[in-house]
Design an enzyme around this catalytic site. Structure first.
Site, PDB file in Angstrom:
ATOM      1  N   ARG A 122       1.021   4.429  -2.960  1.00  0.00           N
ATOM      2  CA  ARG A 122       0.531   3.857  -4.215  1.00  0.00           C
ATOM      3  C   ARG A 122      -0.464   2.706  -4.074  1.00  0.00           C
ATOM      4  O   ARG A 122      -0.885   2.146  -5.087  1.00  0.00           O
ATOM      5  CB  ARG A 122       1.693   3.403  -5.117  1.00  0.00           C
ATOM      6  N   ASP A 123      -0.836   2.328  -2.862  1.00  0.00           N
ATOM      7  CA  ASP A 123      -1.849   1.275  -2.734  1.00  0.00           C
ATOM      8  C   ASP A 123      -2.751   1.540  -1.530  1.00  0.00           C
ATOM      9  O   ASP A 123      -2.960   0.674  -0.682  1.00  0.00           O
ATOM     10  CB  ASP A 123      -1.197  -0.104  -2.621  1.00  0.00           C
TER      11      ASP A 123
END
Length: 250
Positions: A122-123
């Site tokens: 997610r990043d």
């Protein structure tokens, strides 16, 4: 803090913070003088880091210790010497097609390992990718990762790096492995152009098609999984995909 936690923490000596918030520290392991990185994370990430600790993959830092305290967890991991992808692009400019493919295939390797554990990063951003001197890419910082949850319709928090986070991370729907695929598509575009997709998409084939497939707004229109995206890259750049270019030496 109980005595066991104090003892475990005392096995490392702090050297310097690696971010402004001082939640990431360079430390030295006193037993053998090895440089390590210490991260502080929310307790809810304990299952994620416990799963990552058993992963053996050269594109993910090895986790040495996970210490649970009253307020958080403290992770000590292997220190990866190199420059961030962001630093390299800003200092040296865009990558060649082979160099770009090499970096993205390394990200695919990392994500295949974590997606098998049902973990979504997610990043995925240029600041969270280290390029070692041998040209290998290592994916860092799982501090906003989560396990996929099919029972939820949207994520509970809006997280990620602007320009690289998938649309679903802004509350449109639930994130899953295809959210990471979106970010990898943006990374591929970024290393070839120096821009995020809102500023322009690389226009030469086959990368144009690979990028556009990875960044579809509708997750159902993207690659089904990271293996499919990896396969599309290998189709054009062979089995290894890795280059040890002088470009990466610093």
């Amino acid at each position: 803090m109980d005595n066991m936690v104090k003892y475990k923490l005392s096995q490392y000596k702090g050297i310097k913070p690696l971010n402004e918030e001082e939640t990431v520290m360079l430390v030295i392991r006193l037993a053998d003088n090895e440089l390590c990185v210490r991260r502080y994370a929310d307790k809810e990430l304990l299952p994620v880091y416990e799963s990552l600790k058993i992963v053996k993959n050269e594109n993910i830092p090895t986790i040495y210790d996970i210490i649970e305290t009253e307020n958080n967890i403290v992770i000590t991991e292997k220190f990866i010497k190199g420059m961030t992808l962001e630093e390299i692009i800003k200092e040296k400019g865009c990558l060649s097609k082979k160099e770009a493919c090499s970096v993205v295939l390394d990200l695919c390797s990392a994500l295949k390992a974590v997606h098998k554990l049902n973990i979504i990063h997610r990043d995925i951003s240029p600041d969270n990718i280290i390029i070692k001197e041998d040209g290998r890419a290592v994916l860092l910082d799982f501090n906003i990762s989560r396990r996929s949850n099919n029972k939820k319709s949207t994520d509970t928090s809006i997280l990620g790096t602007y320009g690289f986070a998938s649309p679903e991370q802004y509350g449109f729907t639930q994130t899953d492995a295809r959210s990471d695929i979106y970010s990898v598509g943006v990374i591929l575009n970024y290393v070839l152009t120096g821009h995020i997709i809102q500023e322009g998409i690389y226009d030469k084939m086959p990368f144009n098609k690979i990028i556009k497939t990875a960044i579809k707004i509708d997750p159902d229109m993207r690659y089904r999984n990271i293996e499919d995206m990896e396969g599309a890259l290998r189709k054009h750049y062979g089995d290894s995909g890795h280059v040890c270019s002088a470009y990466f030496r610093y």
